[in-house]
Design an enzyme around this catalytic site. Structure first.
Site, PDB file in Angstrom:
ATOM      1  N   SER A   1       0.835  -1.203   0.000  1.00 54.93           N
ATOM      2  CA  SER A   1       0.000   0.000   0.000  1.00 54.93           C
ATOM      3  C   SER A   1       0.871   1.257   0.000  1.00 54.93           C
ATOM      4  O   SER A   1       1.691   1.454  -0.897  1.00 54.93           O
ATOM      5  CB  SER A   1      -0.959  -0.052   1.191  1.00 54.93           C
ATOM      6  OG  SER A   1      -1.996   0.879   1.052  1.00 54.93           O
TER       7      SER A   1
ATOM      8  N   ASP B   1      -9.693  -5.383  -4.637  1.00 50.50           N
ATOM      9  CA  ASP B   1      -9.137  -4.392  -3.710  1.00 50.50           C
ATOM     10  C   ASP B   1     -10.057  -3.182  -3.678  1.00 50.50           C
ATOM     11  O   ASP B   1     -10.185  -2.449  -4.651  1.00 50.50           O
ATOM     12  CB  ASP B   1      -7.742  -3.985  -4.173  1.00 50.50           C
ATOM     13  CG  ASP B   1      -6.987  -3.159  -3.138  1.00 50.50           C
ATOM     14  OD1 ASP B   1      -7.627  -2.339  -2.448  1.00 50.50           O
ATOM     15  OD2 ASP B   1      -5.759  -3.323  -3.044  1.00 50.50           O
TER      16      ASP B   1
ATOM     17  N   HIS C   1      -7.465  -5.841  -0.372  1.00 49.31           N
ATOM     18  CA  HIS C   1      -6.300  -5.011  -0.090  1.00 49.31           C
ATOM     19  C   HIS C   1      -5.419  -5.645   0.981  1.00 49.31           C
ATOM     20  O   HIS C   1      -4.198  -5.489   0.955  1.00 49.31           O
ATOM     21  CB  HIS C   1      -6.763  -3.619   0.372  1.00 49.31           C
ATOM     22  CG  HIS C   1      -5.666  -2.615   0.434  1.00 49.31           C
ATOM     23  ND1 HIS C   1      -4.967  -2.191  -0.675  1.00 49.31           N
ATOM     24  CD2 HIS C   1      -5.132  -1.919   1.485  1.00 49.31           C
ATOM     25  CE1 HIS C   1      -4.060  -1.297  -0.331  1.00 49.31           C
ATOM     26  NE2 HIS C   1      -4.130  -1.126   0.973  1.00 49.31           N
TER      27      HIS C   1
END
Length: 273
Positions: free
Chosen positions: A95, A224, A253
């Site tokens: 991320s 995601d 995610h």
């Protein structure tokens, strides 16, 4: 407890376990090095040296009110890497940590980084604008900022639901995973977390992706709900000189935790290739 002080006086907490080729892990917002437990134990068992830090303002590092920007994040990593004298390292970022990993590799990685892995990463650019029409509207990040500022305690619980895909019919909800996410988030400083929303949403990593010379593995789930793969992973892979892209059907995610068995094996295969 391992702590290293960078040049502006900020203390950076880090873990450093094992011997062998180093793998350096970069965590996402608003988490900490603890989010890499599944990866660190797996690769430690495979004979690698594993390192993970708490980004400034996050986890057990100093709750900074300044320096909460991507260039400083990367510079902090560079200082820590130099202190540990890591060479031939693999840098793995999830991320926001994916952005940090590629910015570090592009600016400081020559002679120290052998490969990079981007997992559910925010690269190359998140915000929707005329150059990125498939991006995420700024209003979404304004809402994240608002809830971080005014409702952080509850928001950090609510966000785990889309983060891990727990709103999907087939999901097996694990409260311990949600509680661990919340625990990590609440360890960090609210000012740093608030500032970091702008960092992960508005930083442009296009030139970083273009300039890295080492092989880069890009991993992303097609479900995601936090960082849409079409505007990030697909575009990132196109910009890379030596990129490899894997899109996982149905993965969320939070796939480094939920699907660690799959993710870890694919990273291991990439490292060994």
């Amino acid at each position: 407890m391992n702590k290293f002080t960078v040049k502006d006086g900020t203390e950076i907490y880090f873990k450093d376990l094992g011997t062998g080729q180093p793998i350096f892990f970069h965590h996402g917002w608003p988490l900490s090095s603890d989010d890499w437990d599944a990866q660190m134990m797996f690769f430690l068992g495979k004979g690698y040296r594993v390192i993970a830090h708490d980004r400034r303002g996050h986890g057990r590092s100093t709750q900074t009110y300044q320096g909460n920007d991507m260039d400083t994040y990367a510079a902090d990593v560079a200082e820590l890497v130099a202190f540990l004298d890591l060479k031939n390292a693999i840098h793995v970022g999830h991320s926001t940590g994916g952005g940090e990993a590629i910015r570090y590799a592009a600016k400081y990685g020559q002679g120290r980084v052998s490969k990079v892995v981007l997992i559910s990463a925010v690269t190359p650019y998140m915000i929707a604008d005329e150059n990125n029409p498939e991006g995420v509207p700024l209003a979404v990040f304004d809402d994240i900022r608002h809830n971080t500022l005014h409702n952080r305690q509850q928001f950090y619980q609510d966000l785990t639901i889309p983060f891990y895909g727990y709103n999907r019919a087939q999901a097996i909800v694990k409260k311990g995973i949600q509680d661990n996410w919340w625990r990590q988030g609440m360890m960090g400083g609210i000012k740093a977390h608030y500032d970091c929303v702008r960092v992960f949403s508005e930083t442009d990593f296009t030139e970083d992706l273009k300039n890295v010379e080492m092989p880069v593995l890009v991993l992303h789930g097609d479900d995601d709900q936090i960082v849409p793969y079409r505007t990030t992973a697909v575009k990132a892979a196109e910009l890379l000189k030596k990129g490899k892209l894997i899109i996982y059907p149905g993965f969320s995610h939070g796939m480094p935790t939920i699907n660690a068995d799959v993710i870890n094996e694919d990273i291991l295969a990439f490292i060994k290739a």
